[in-house]
Design a protein around this motif. Sequence first.
Motif, PDB file in Angstrom:
ATOM      1  N   UNK A 266       0.289 -88.992 -76.849  1.00  0.00           N
ATOM      2  CA  UNK A 266       1.626 -89.343 -76.335  1.00  0.00           C
ATOM      3  C   UNK A 266       1.890 -90.831 -76.576  1.00  0.00           C
ATOM      4  N   UNK A 267       2.967 -91.107 -77.353  1.00  0.00           N
ATOM      5  CA  UNK A 267       3.410 -92.481 -77.585  1.00  0.00           C
ATOM      6  C   UNK A 267       4.597 -92.794 -76.666  1.00  0.00           C
ATOM      7  N   UNK A 268       4.707 -94.087 -76.287  1.00  0.00           N
ATOM      8  CA  UNK A 268       5.833 -94.530 -75.453  1.00  0.00           C
ATOM      9  C   UNK A 268       6.182 -95.975 -75.796  1.00  0.00           C
ATOM     10  N   UNK A 269       7.416 -96.343 -75.412  1.00  0.00           N
ATOM     11  CA  UNK A 269       7.869 -97.717 -75.694  1.00  0.00           C
ATOM     12  C   UNK A 269       8.172 -97.948 -77.145  1.00  0.00           C
ATOM     13  N   UNK A 270       8.489 -96.930 -77.878  1.00  0.00           N
ATOM     14  CA  UNK A 270       8.752 -97.031 -79.307  1.00  0.00           C
ATOM     15  C   UNK A 270      10.261 -97.000 -79.542  1.00  0.00           C
TER      16      UNK A 270
ATOM     17  N   UNK B 212       1.468 -93.922 -86.274  1.00  0.00           N
ATOM     18  CA  UNK B 212       1.636 -94.775 -85.094  1.00  0.00           C
ATOM     19  C   UNK B 212       1.604 -96.249 -85.475  1.00  0.00           C
ATOM     20  N   UNK B 213       0.763 -96.611 -86.455  1.00  0.00           N
ATOM     21  CA  UNK B 213       0.677 -97.998 -86.889  1.00  0.00           C
ATOM     22  C   UNK B 213       1.899 -98.398 -87.709  1.00  0.00           C
ATOM     23  N   UNK B 214       2.330 -97.492 -88.587  1.00  0.00           N
ATOM     24  CA  UNK B 214       3.450 -97.831 -89.466  1.00  0.00           C
ATOM     25  C   UNK B 214       4.798 -97.758 -88.757  1.00  0.00           C
ATOM     26  N   UNK B 215       4.962 -96.746 -87.918  1.00  0.00           N
ATOM     27  CA  UNK B 215       6.303 -96.502 -87.388  1.00  0.00           C
ATOM     28  C   UNK B 215       6.354 -96.367 -85.870  1.00  0.00           C
ATOM     29  N   UNK B 216       5.184 -96.317 -85.208  1.00  0.00           N
ATOM     30  CA  UNK B 216       5.206 -95.954 -83.804  1.00  0.00           C
ATOM     31  C   UNK B 216       4.571 -96.957 -82.881  1.00  0.00           C
ATOM     32  N   UNK B 217       3.845 -96.468 -81.884  1.00  0.00           N
ATOM     33  CA  UNK B 217       3.392 -97.268 -80.756  1.00  0.00           C
ATOM     34  C   UNK B 217       2.411 -98.356 -81.148  1.00  0.00           C
ATOM     35  N   UNK B 218       1.650 -98.190 -82.205  1.00  0.00           N
ATOM     36  CA  UNK B 218       0.661 -99.197 -82.584  1.00  0.00           C
ATOM     37  C   UNK B 218       1.214-100.203 -83.585  1.00  0.00           C
ATOM     38  N   UNK B 219       2.475-100.074 -83.925  1.00  0.00           N
ATOM     39  CA  UNK B 219       3.087-101.003 -84.876  1.00  0.00           C
ATOM     40  C   UNK B 219       4.231-101.796 -84.272  1.00  0.00           C
ATOM     41  N   UNK B 220       4.521-101.552 -83.025  1.00  0.00           N
ATOM     42  CA  UNK B 220       5.627-102.256 -82.372  1.00  0.00           C
ATOM     43  C   UNK B 220       5.143-102.917 -81.092  1.00  0.00           C
ATOM     44  N   UNK B 221       5.708-104.117 -80.841  1.00  0.00           N
ATOM     45  CA  UNK B 221       5.379-104.803 -79.590  1.00  0.00           C
ATOM     46  C   UNK B 221       5.915-103.998 -78.418  1.00  0.00           C
ATOM     47  N   UNK B 222       5.102-103.857 -77.415  1.00  0.00           N
ATOM     48  CA  UNK B 222       5.507-103.100 -76.237  1.00  0.00           C
ATOM     49  C   UNK B 222       5.230-101.610 -76.336  1.00  0.00           C
ATOM     50  N   UNK B 223       4.757-101.149 -77.506  1.00  0.00           N
ATOM     51  CA  UNK B 223       4.446 -99.729 -77.644  1.00  0.00           C
ATOM     52  C   UNK B 223       3.124 -99.379 -76.970  1.00  0.00           C
ATOM     53  N   UNK B 224       3.015 -98.159 -76.494  1.00  0.00           N
ATOM     54  CA  UNK B 224       1.802 -97.693 -75.821  1.00  0.00           C
ATOM     55  C   UNK B 224       1.409 -96.312 -76.379  1.00  0.00           C
ATOM     56  N   UNK B 225       0.105 -96.096 -76.469  1.00  0.00           N
ATOM     57  CA  UNK B 225      -0.419 -94.799 -76.925  1.00  0.00           C
ATOM     58  C   UNK B 225      -1.427 -94.304 -75.885  1.00  0.00           C
ATOM     59  N   UNK B 226      -1.168 -93.141 -75.345  1.00  0.00           N
ATOM     60  CA  UNK B 226      -2.081 -92.518 -74.378  1.00  0.00           C
ATOM     61  C   UNK B 226      -2.652 -91.241 -75.007  1.00  0.00           C
TER      62      UNK B 226
END
Length: 487
Positions: free
Chosen positions: A423-427, A388-402
């Motif tokens: 569940x990741x979103x905004x990626x 999530x940090x490298x490629x997903x919700x925690x590494x991109x602006x606007x990404x969300x992790x629930x």
Amino acid sequence: MDERRVEFQASHELLQATMDASTDMIQVFEAIRDASGRIMDFRWVLNNHTSQRRYGEVRGESLLQRNPGVLEEGIFDAFCRVTETGEPEQAEHHYVHEQFDGWFFQTVVKLGDGVATTTRDITEWKESQAEIARLREEVVKAQLAETEGQLAAIFATAPVGLSVLSLDGRFLRVNDELCRILARSRETVLDLCVPDVTHPDDVMPSLAAIGDAVATGRPATLDKRYVRPDGSLVWASSTLSVLPKGDGQPDRLLVVTADLSERRKAEDALRRSETLQRVLIAELQHRTSNLLGVVRSIVDNTSRSANSLADFRARFDDRLNALSRVQTLLSRLNEHDRVTFDGLLQAELAAMDGCPDAVTMTGPAGVRLRSSTVHTLAMAIHELATNAIKYGALGQAGGRLAIGWTLEADGPGGKPWLHIDWRESGVRMASKGAWPKGTGQGRELIERALPYQLGARTTYSLGLDGVHCTISIPVSATVCANGGGPT
């Protein structure tokens, strides 16, 4: 003939002189028999001067007529036995007959058809012995009185319970410590017997110990429970010893009673400690085995996906750090605690350099994980968070992790199950070919390792705007005391 008469006279005079030289009474008797040969009486043949001073001239006289007391004292029977058997005899006699009143020591030997006797007056010696015995008894009584005073003091102040029992188990004497053990006054205890203060299950062994001590004369020991007036029990060790009378027969029993309460508490604590130690060792062995299995799996998977030795080392260190965080959580637990899911999740996310404002966590706190699942589940969470940090919700602006989870109290197999929804979103998802080599290790861990090792049910999908993963695993049947509310 004259020469023989002279020789006989000389021998007789020599024998008489020898006998007269003795201070003991020396007498010679010949047996008088009836027609059947049975000895009926004895006749004096010779007396020395000592004997003559007592008897006078008695040669030729009947023993039974002169001294009928020899029948009552058994002396006549002794003369008969020696005459018939030839076996000499010795005996003391307290002869109080005719003109005599004293103690005599007599030796009887066979001589022809009769006996020769040597009799010594031992009256004075007997009297002196009696006086010595009397004086000794007085000394013993004085010493005994002093000793009894000392024993009474020891009895009263002894640090163990002391009691004197009758042979049927009644208390005759007790000290303060026994009264403390029994939680009764001295007056109350002295009105009781052993069964009155003994647990019903220990009454028969107690009576048996009394019987054994009386029968064998040897001390008998048993551990037993005493019942106090409030119904509480106290364990004690009692040793019973016989107190004999003057004739050596059992008279009373001395009982030494030691309170075992503190010793039994220590033994119980030791048993609990040993049990806990075995549980902890078994748990340590189990966790070590699980940990080694996880490390082996990390090495295998990391080596397959690494592009170089440096890449292997970086990824391996990262995953070892994740394991180290789990070990830190485990080391902080109390005796019967478990790592909770929310604690594991928070520790992993806090260690990542993500965007905490982008994460939402919802679920009950305090869901306890099985120790066998912690390491593997932690690695799965680590892989999801890393991706999530490298490629997903925690590494991109606007990404969300629930992250949400629920506890199903009665899940498959009648066991509690934890259902996790990641569940990741905004990626902005890259194309499949743009993903770096090795990014599928986390997915492999979730889809293959978790079901195989933990019996979990999992899904993993790459949606249009991020990863969606679900994990369901069996958990501990209990929840922490502070658990139950949403995170």
